[in-house]
Write a protein that holds these residues in place. Structure first.
Motif, PDB file in Angstrom:
ATOM      1  N   ARG A  77       0.826  -1.193   0.000  1.00 42.62           N
ATOM      2  CA  ARG A  77       0.000   0.000   0.000  1.00 42.62           C
ATOM      3  C   ARG A  77       0.867   1.253   0.000  1.00 42.62           C
ATOM      4  O   ARG A  77       0.561   2.238  -0.660  1.00 42.62           O
ATOM      5  CB  ARG A  77      -0.911   0.001   1.214  1.00 42.62           C
ATOM      6  N   GLY A  78       1.977   1.142   0.737  1.00 41.62           N
ATOM      7  CA  GLY A  78       2.896   2.270   0.773  1.00 41.62           C
ATOM      8  C   GLY A  78       3.495   2.566  -0.593  1.00 41.62           C
ATOM      9  O   GLY A  78       3.936   3.672  -0.868  1.00 41.62           O
ATOM     10  N   LEU A  79       3.491   1.572  -1.448  1.00 42.37           N
ATOM     11  CA  LEU A  79       4.014   1.778  -2.800  1.00 42.37           C
ATOM     12  C   LEU A  79       2.933   2.286  -3.743  1.00 42.37           C
ATOM     13  O   LEU A  79       3.198   2.547  -4.907  1.00 42.37           O
ATOM     14  CB  LEU A  79       4.589   0.468  -3.335  1.00 42.37           C
ATOM     15  N   GLY A  80       1.735   2.369  -3.228  1.00 43.91           N
ATOM     16  CA  GLY A  80       0.676   2.912  -4.066  1.00 43.91           C
ATOM     17  C   GLY A  80      -0.330   1.888  -4.559  1.00 43.91           C
ATOM     18  O   GLY A  80      -1.266   2.221  -5.258  1.00 43.91           O
ATOM     19  N   PHE A  81      -0.121   0.635  -4.186  1.00 43.48           N
ATOM     20  CA  PHE A  81      -1.092  -0.370  -4.612  1.00 43.48           C
ATOM     21  C   PHE A  81      -2.376  -0.221  -3.825  1.00 43.48           C
ATOM     22  O   PHE A  81      -2.348  -0.066  -2.602  1.00 43.48           O
ATOM     23  CB  PHE A  81      -0.537  -1.776  -4.422  1.00 43.48           C
ATOM     24  N   PRO A  82      -3.509  -0.263  -4.504  1.00 46.40           N
ATOM     25  CA  PRO A  82      -4.791  -0.084  -3.836  1.00 46.40           C
ATOM     26  C   PRO A  82      -5.211  -1.358  -3.123  1.00 46.40           C
ATOM     27  O   PRO A  82      -6.067  -2.081  -3.602  1.00 46.40           O
ATOM     28  CB  PRO A  82      -5.739   0.242  -4.988  1.00 46.40           C
TER      29      PRO A  82
END
Lengths: 246, 246
Positions: free
Chosen positions: B206-211
């Motif tokens: 999530r921190g990498l932007g994955f929803p």
DNA sequence: CGCCTCATGTAAAGGTCGTTCACATGAGCT
DNA sequence: AGCTCATGTGAACGACCTTTACATGAGGCG
């Protein structure tokens, strides 16, 4: 051949006077050199200038010496982590980062302790004092996580601090074990273990909703680190917590 | 006393016929029982019913036997990780999660291999074959990270796949070493190691932007896992990748 | 001051290991 | 049938861990 031993005895008399401490120091040096596995009780005795049986007056057996060292290790570990945490100054995230670095620094700078603590096969529950020391060290991380958890931006759910602490611990330990230790487990890396862990933690914190956006801090001046304390927006900005892209 | 050995010899003749393999199996059992440190060459020989000198016809020394086991371990490890990855089916994130679980499962179910691979003090670079096997195993994680990195939602910077792979590896290894292994390092936990790692990885992603927004999947039916493949929005939704908040 | 005691050290010995060496065995080729 | 060489044996060495009986001397007590 054995005039050496005689000599040493002449220097210090029949009684050593401080054998327990001397043995601990000797063992520490030997473990640093050859690892906990290669360390030998007899060697420690030799190094202290006493017979092979003498250590048994101070330690039940080799394992007890090892676990004594592990215990001391946890105590120093706690001290270093505590100092790094510095009660969350100047701001929680910065201090948290510092704890991660302190973890790696300890693993790197005190290989003997780290080895005894985590790689010697000494079970943490071998000794009540050992277990307690280990717990106190972990509690530093836990307390830091607690403070961090309390800061989760409004609108995002608050993670359990205990879970956060365990996550951080596992990251730090994983990086240290795999990449940051003696020649044993070393692999080639595209970045230093410190940078690796820092990015990992930052990405993780961002995943929890913290508005993190820091590139490797320009060496020298410390920029006002993170919009201080109270985070404003919810959601995660599209920053880049790892180094510049090539 | 020694009629036992005579007996064994009568059963199998002067030549064992398959000693190398027998030694590897025996060692595997012994390591599982007593750890790589406690394992002894002589014991393995005894268990195979041969003299203490016989193993030297098949292994230069004890360390070579150990590193042979580590090598086999990495091979099986690669196989398990590969199977878990299953080339990213049914979707990349789900498959990625499965790899993490497979990592822990291996550490739990093959303690002897895991021990030889990561905790025996055998340097990875002791042996070219060993090093290669280790690399092949890591490459599974790396390939998975590659695919995952290619999926970063538009608007968020793409993380280096290598870094992601190292991060994931360190998480899995950290959790396995600290919480998921033999009685040695076991601490009391508020959740299972599997859950711990799953949450850790999800938060990280999530921190990498994955929803990502998944709670522990309801056992039984697999819900359509994640808005399939192409993620829509940028930014991170305020989901809760760990369990319900009590 | 002299003596006693007990913590602390020593030497010797038993058991286990890892490792090497000279020698034995027998499976498979010729 | 005979040879050869991979494979296994036994004995031996030195190192280690640990126990046991004995030695030493520092500190307390009369």
């Amino acid at each position: 051949m054995s005039w050496r031993k005689e000599q040493r005895r002449a220097e210090r008399g029949y009684h050593h006077g401080n054998l327990k401490e001397a043995l601990l120091q000797a063992a520490l040096g030997l473990i640093a050199e050859k690892g906990a596995a290669g360390f030998t009780f007899a060697d420690a005795a030799r190094m202290a200038g006493v017979s092979a049986a003498a250590p048994y007056r101070h330690f039940r057996d080799r394992d007890e010496l090892l676990s004594s060292i592990a215990q001391r290790g946890f105590e120093q570990f706690e001290a270093r982590l505590s100092a790094a945490w510095d009660d969350g100054r100047p701001d929680t995230v910065t201090a948290f980062e510092r704890v991660g670095k302190a973890y790696l620094a300890f693993a790197r700078e005190e290989p003997a302790f780290y080895n005894a603590m985590f790689e010697s096969g000494v079970p943490v529950d071998a000794n009540a004092a050992l277990q307690a020391a280990s717990e106190r060290a972990f509690n530093v991380i836990r307390a830091a996580a607690e403070r961090l958890a309390a800061l989760t931006p409004p609108g995002t759910p608050r993670p359990p601090a205990m879970m956060m602490a365990l996550h951080i611990w596992s990251m730090a330990h994983g990086v240290a074990s795999l990449f940051s230790r003696g020649d044993a487990a070393r692999r080639k890396l595209p970045m230093s273990p410190d940078e690796l862990l820092e990015a990992e933690v930052l990405i993780y914190l961002r995943g929890l909703g913290f508005p993190i956006d820091r590139r490797p801090p320009a060496r020298g001046a410390e920029p006002p680190p993170v919009p201080p304390e109270a985070p404003s927006g919810s959601g995660v900005p599209p920053g880049r917590p790892w180094g510049k892209p090539k």
